[in-house]
Design a protein around this motif. Structure first.
Motif, PDB file in Angstrom:
ATOM      1  N   GLY A  27      47.073  48.082  19.425  1.00 21.76           N
ATOM      2  CA  GLY A  27      45.822  47.784  20.108  1.00 21.76           C
ATOM      3  C   GLY A  27      44.698  48.633  19.557  1.00 21.76           C
ATOM      4  N   SER A  28      43.732  48.969  20.371  1.00 25.76           N
ATOM      5  CA  SER A  28      42.557  49.728  19.939  1.00 25.76           C
ATOM      6  C   SER A  28      42.931  51.156  19.591  1.00 25.76           C
ATOM      7  CB  SER A  28      41.510  49.744  21.047  1.00 25.76           C
ATOM      8  OG  SER A  28      41.119  48.437  21.365  1.00 25.76           O
ATOM      9  N   LEU A  29      42.414  51.631  18.450  1.00 27.50           N
ATOM     10  CA  LEU A  29      42.653  53.000  18.006  1.00 27.50           C
ATOM     11  C   LEU A  29      41.407  53.543  17.315  1.00 27.50           C
ATOM     12  CD1 LEU A  29      46.175  52.731  16.315  1.00 27.50           C
ATOM     13  CD2 LEU A  29      45.652  53.945  18.424  1.00 27.50           C
ATOM     14  N   THR A  30      41.280  54.857  17.306  1.00 33.75           N
ATOM     15  CA  THR A  30      40.254  55.499  16.502  1.00 33.75           C
ATOM     16  C   THR A  30      40.770  55.575  15.069  1.00 33.75           C
ATOM     17  OG1 THR A  30      41.163  57.696  16.874  1.00 33.75           O
ATOM     18  CG2 THR A  30      39.485  56.927  18.438  1.00 33.75           C
ATOM     19  N   GLN A  31      39.878  55.949  14.154  1.00 32.25           N
ATOM     20  CA  GLN A  31      40.313  56.099  12.762  1.00 32.25           C
ATOM     21  C   GLN A  31      41.392  57.173  12.663  1.00 32.25           C
ATOM     22  OE1 GLN A  31      37.230  56.553   9.803  1.00 32.25           O
ATOM     23  NE2 GLN A  31      38.600  57.747   8.522  1.00 32.25           N
ATOM     24  N   LYS A  32      41.225  58.239  13.419  1.00 37.81           N
ATOM     25  CA  LYS A  32      42.213  59.318  13.415  1.00 37.81           C
ATOM     26  C   LYS A  32      43.572  58.804  13.919  1.00 37.81           C
ATOM     27  CE  LYS A  32      42.903  64.009  15.115  1.00 37.81           C
ATOM     28  NZ  LYS A  32      42.341  65.111  15.900  1.00 37.81           N
ATOM     29  N   VAL A  62      31.990  51.944  20.053  1.00 38.00           N
ATOM     30  CA  VAL A  62      31.847  53.368  20.325  1.00 38.00           C
ATOM     31  C   VAL A  62      33.042  53.820  21.150  1.00 38.00           C
ATOM     32  CG1 VAL A  62      30.442  55.105  21.493  1.00 38.00           C
ATOM     33  CG2 VAL A  62      29.343  53.250  20.249  1.00 38.00           C
ATOM     34  N   TYR A  63      33.597  54.966  20.791  1.00 35.84           N
ATOM     35  CA  TYR A  63      34.685  55.573  21.540  1.00 35.84           C
ATOM     36  C   TYR A  63      34.058  56.526  22.550  1.00 35.84           C
ATOM     37  CZ  TYR A  63      39.051  58.148  22.339  1.00 35.84           C
ATOM     38  OH  TYR A  63      40.164  58.737  22.899  1.00 35.84           O
ATOM     39  N   PHE A  64      34.021  56.122  23.809  1.00 26.16           N
ATOM     40  CA  PHE A  64      33.270  56.862  24.819  1.00 26.16           C
ATOM     41  C   PHE A  64      33.843  58.237  25.119  1.00 26.16           C
ATOM     42  CE2 PHE A  64      31.954  52.459  25.705  1.00 26.16           C
ATOM     43  CZ  PHE A  64      30.595  52.636  25.541  1.00 26.16           C
ATOM     44  N   ALA A  65      35.122  58.453  24.877  1.00 26.97           N
ATOM     45  CA  ALA A  65      35.713  59.775  25.102  1.00 26.97           C
ATOM     46  C   ALA A  65      35.175  60.800  24.102  1.00 26.97           C
ATOM     47  CB  ALA A  65      37.233  59.696  25.007  1.00 26.97           C
ATOM     48  N   ASP A  66      34.768  60.330  22.914  1.00 27.89           N
ATOM     49  CA  ASP A  66      34.184  61.189  21.883  1.00 27.89           C
ATOM     50  C   ASP A  66      33.254  60.329  21.047  1.00 27.89           C
ATOM     51  OD1 ASP A  66      33.513  62.915  19.841  1.00 27.89           O
ATOM     52  OD2 ASP A  66      35.573  63.370  19.261  1.00 27.89           O
ATOM     53  N   ALA A  67      31.965  60.402  21.331  1.00 28.93           N
ATOM     54  CA  ALA A  67      30.983  59.514  20.701  1.00 28.93           C
ATOM     55  C   ALA A  67      30.867  59.721  19.191  1.00 28.93           C
ATOM     56  CB  ALA A  67      29.618  59.687  21.352  1.00 28.93           C
TER      57      ALA A  67
END
Length: 94
Positions: A27-32, A62-67
């Motif tokens: 599912g959704s992931l950050t690049q990290k 946008v990843y709201f936990a860490d913009a």
């Protein structure tokens, strides 16, 4: 090959296909998160995401936990179109 009209999932490099599968599975992931799951380098993941965005199968939010980070997810309608799924709902038709 980037930027051609007919480029699809089958035309992508193996790294982009792996990133696609990681997003499909997780599912959704950050690049990290993608780097950790795929065990690819950050540079390779950036390139793969760019290629996936070029063909329209990945959305960046946008990843709201860490913009400072972005959240990547598959665009299900575009994925179905790329795979040739005729039973998929038509987003453009609504």
């Amino acid at each position: 090959m980037a930027g051609t009209e007919e480029e699809g999932l089958d035309d992508l490099p193996p790294s982009a296909k792996l990133v696609f599968k990681v997003l499909e599975y997780n599912g959704s992931l950050t690049q990290k998160g993608i780097v950790e799951e795929s065990m690819l380098s950050a540079r390779t993941v950036r390139y793969a995401l760019e290629r996936l965005e070029d063909i329209g199968v990945v959305d960046e939010d946008v990843y709201f936990a860490d913009a400072r980070q972005n959240l990547y997810q598959l665009d299900e309608a575009a994925v179905a179109k790329q795979k040739g799924d005729t039973d998929a709902p038509c987003v453009e038709c609504d």
